[in-house]
Design a protein around this motif. Structure first.
Motif, mmCIF file in Angstrom:
data_model
loop_
_atom_site.group_PDB
_atom_site.id
_atom_site.type_symbol
_atom_site.label_atom_id
_atom_site.label_comp_id
_atom_site.label_asym_id
_atom_site.label_seq_id
_atom_site.Cartn_x
_atom_site.Cartn_y
_atom_site.Cartn_z
ATOM 1 N N ARG A 158 1.004 4.046 -2.908
ATOM 2 C CA ARG A 158 0.761 5.455 -2.584
ATOM 3 C C ARG A 158 1.892 6.339 -3.089
ATOM 4 O O ARG A 158 1.661 7.412 -3.649
ATOM 5 C CB ARG A 158 0.611 5.612 -1.074
ATOM 6 C CG ARG A 158 0.426 7.043 -0.646
ATOM 7 C CD ARG A 158 0.298 7.178 0.833
ATOM 8 N NE ARG A 158 0.283 8.585 1.186
ATOM 9 C CZ ARG A 158 0.232 9.026 2.418
ATOM 10 N NH1 ARG A 158 0.167 8.190 3.422
ATOM 11 N NH2 ARG A 158 0.240 10.319 2.662
ATOM 12 N N GLU A 186 1.345 9.244 -5.880
ATOM 13 C CA GLU A 186 1.617 10.640 -5.536
ATOM 14 C C GLU A 186 2.633 11.272 -6.477
ATOM 15 O O GLU A 186 2.473 12.421 -6.886
ATOM 16 C CB GLU A 186 2.101 10.748 -4.089
ATOM 17 C CG GLU A 186 0.991 10.594 -3.083
ATOM 18 C CD GLU A 186 1.432 10.878 -1.674
ATOM 19 O OE1 GLU A 186 2.595 11.285 -1.462
ATOM 20 O OE2 GLU A 186 0.604 10.706 -0.769
ATOM 21 N N GLY A 205 0.821 -1.214 0.000
ATOM 22 C CA GLY A 205 0.000 0.000 0.000
ATOM 23 C C GLY A 205 0.852 1.259 0.000
ATOM 24 O O GLY A 205 0.546 2.230 -0.692
ATOM 25 N N LEU A 206 1.926 1.239 0.768
ATOM 26 C CA LEU A 206 2.834 2.383 0.812
ATOM 27 C C LEU A 206 3.522 2.578 -0.543
ATOM 28 O O LEU A 206 3.629 3.705 -1.028
ATOM 29 C CB LEU A 206 3.873 2.207 1.911
ATOM 30 C CG LEU A 206 4.854 3.356 2.102
ATOM 31 C CD1 LEU A 206 4.122 4.619 2.546
ATOM 32 C CD2 LEU A 206 5.918 2.975 3.113
ATOM 33 N N THR A 234 6.272 11.059 2.943
ATOM 34 C CA THR A 234 5.602 9.789 3.194
ATOM 35 C C THR A 234 6.576 8.741 3.720
ATOM 36 O O THR A 234 6.278 8.040 4.680
ATOM 37 C CB THR A 234 4.931 9.278 1.905
ATOM 38 O OG1 THR A 234 3.978 10.239 1.466
ATOM 39 C CG2 THR A 234 4.254 7.953 2.118
ATOM 40 N N ASN A 270 6.539 15.043 -1.600
ATOM 41 C CA ASN A 270 5.494 14.189 -1.025
ATOM 42 C C ASN A 270 6.016 12.790 -0.740
ATOM 43 O O ASN A 270 5.685 12.198 0.292
ATOM 44 C CB ASN A 270 4.299 14.109 -1.966
ATOM 45 C CG ASN A 270 3.450 15.349 -1.923
ATOM 46 O OD1 ASN A 270 3.505 16.113 -0.964
ATOM 47 N ND2 ASN A 270 2.678 15.565 -2.964
#
Length: 85
Positions: free
Chosen positions: A11, A15, A7-8, A59, A55
């Motif tokens: 993401r 992004e 999931g990371l 994160t 970003n």
């Protein structure tokens, strides 16, 4: 690979790509409006890339996990909370 790691990774990819697409779109619109092709596109591409990289950095380091948030001090009040363990 665990679900949270997958999931990371998803993401981070989304992004980075989204920031660059927004930069390119803004550059194209700016060029059409001002008639400065291709300089608006080039400038906005670099701004979008920089925003995407920022970003991703935020994160990966767990800084905020959302724009505008700061790490909370730990229970002793002596510093940032360690989120690694």
């Amino acid at each position: 690979m665990s679900r949270s790691a997958l999931g990371l990774a998803f993401r981070i990819g989304v992004e980075l790509v989204a920031a660059m697409i927004v930069g390119l779109g803004g550059g194209l619109l700016l060029d059409r409006w001002l008639g400065t092709a291709p300089w608006g596109l080039v400038g906005m591409f670099f701004l979008g890339a920089a925003a995407g990289i920022m970003n991703v950095y935020r994160t990966v380091n767990g800084i905020g996990m959302a724009p505008g948030y700061r790490r909370q001090p730990d229970e002793t009040g002596s510093g940032p909370q360690d989120r690694t363990g």
